[in-house]
Design an enzyme around this catalytic site. Structure first.
Site, PDB file in Angstrom:
ATOM      1  N   CYS A   1      39.394  51.527  38.333  1.00 58.52           N
ATOM      2  CA  CYS A   1      39.160  51.002  36.989  1.00 58.52           C
ATOM      3  C   CYS A   1      39.213  52.190  36.029  1.00 58.52           C
ATOM      4  CB  CYS A   1      37.854  50.212  36.916  1.00 58.52           C
ATOM      5  SG  CYS A   1      36.358  51.124  37.355  1.00 58.52           S
TER       6      CYS A   1
HETATM    7  C1  RB5 Z   1      37.278  48.862  31.031  1.00 60.96           C
HETATM    8  O1  RB5 Z   1      37.098  47.500  31.193  1.00 60.96           O
HETATM    9  C2  RB5 Z   1      36.223  49.638  31.811  1.00 60.96           C
HETATM   10  O2  RB5 Z   1      34.955  49.183  31.491  1.00 60.96           O
HETATM   11  C3  RB5 Z   1      36.420  49.488  33.299  1.00 60.96           C
HETATM   12  O3  RB5 Z   1      37.736  49.759  33.644  1.00 60.96           O
HETATM   13  C4  RB5 Z   1      35.575  50.411  34.156  1.00 60.96           C
HETATM   14  O4  RB5 Z   1      35.681  51.730  33.723  1.00 60.96           O
HETATM   15  C5  RB5 Z   1      34.182  50.023  34.389  1.00 60.96           C
HETATM   16  O5  RB5 Z   1      33.413  50.675  35.095  1.00 60.96           O
END
Ligand code: RB5
Length: 157
Positions: free
Chosen positions: A70
């Site tokens: 993420c």
């Molecule tokens: C973006 O949605 C961000 O919040 C996600 O990719 C991540 O970093 C969460 O922990």
């Protein structure tokens, strides 16, 4: 490279580029990696459901290991650790990646596309996949972790 078993990979909208690069790289070095592409069939999916989906497949032994990406790797690690029997850690360096397997016996590694570069991420994942639980002094610690997890998921049992 040591046998890595079946590996699943997935990401949220913040990490599409890194997932694609890792997929190509891992296949190129002979890893059996499957892109779960949860967000393709669940438009607008966010990291909790994407991470939960992959972690459940690791819990159910459909895959031996999983890579979740993420923006930071944090949300994916938090949600994957909510699945009983699944152990996940964020790794943005090679030493931690090795220890995640050797000391913690974790089956899920998480990464943040906004935190490290893609070339570095390739090395981090490669090292983790090549590493195995070392046993020895780590055994009682991992056993204690599993007991705590059991008590947390099944209070009073
Ligand atoms: C973006 O949605 C961000 O919040 C996600 O990719 C991540 O970093 C969460 O922990």
């Amino acid at each position: 490279m040591a046998e890595s078993g079946r590996v699943a990979i997935d990401c949220d909208d913040a990490a599409v580029e890194m997932k694609q690069a890792l997929l190509v790289h891992l296949r190129g070095i002979g890893i059996d990696v499957t892109d779960l592409e949860y967000a393709r069939s669940h438009i607008g999916a966010m990291y909790p459901e994407i991470g939960f989906h992959l972690a459940c497949q690791v819990r159910d032994r459909v895959f031996d290991r999983g890579v979740l990406i993420c923006g930071t790797g944090l949300g994916m690690a938090i949600v994957a650790n909510k699945v009983e029997g699944v152990y996940a850690g964020v790794c943005h360096d090679v030493y931690s990646a090795e220890r995640l397997a050797r000391s913690n016996d974790a089956q899920v590694l998480t990464l943040g596309q906004r935190v490290i570069g893609i070339e570095h991420a390739k090395k981090v994942v490669e090292v983790w996949l090549a590493s195995r639980f070392e046993g020895g002094g780590s055994i009682p610690k991992v056993e204690q972790m599993r007991r705590i997890e059991h008590d947390s998921f099944h209070p009073g049992e």
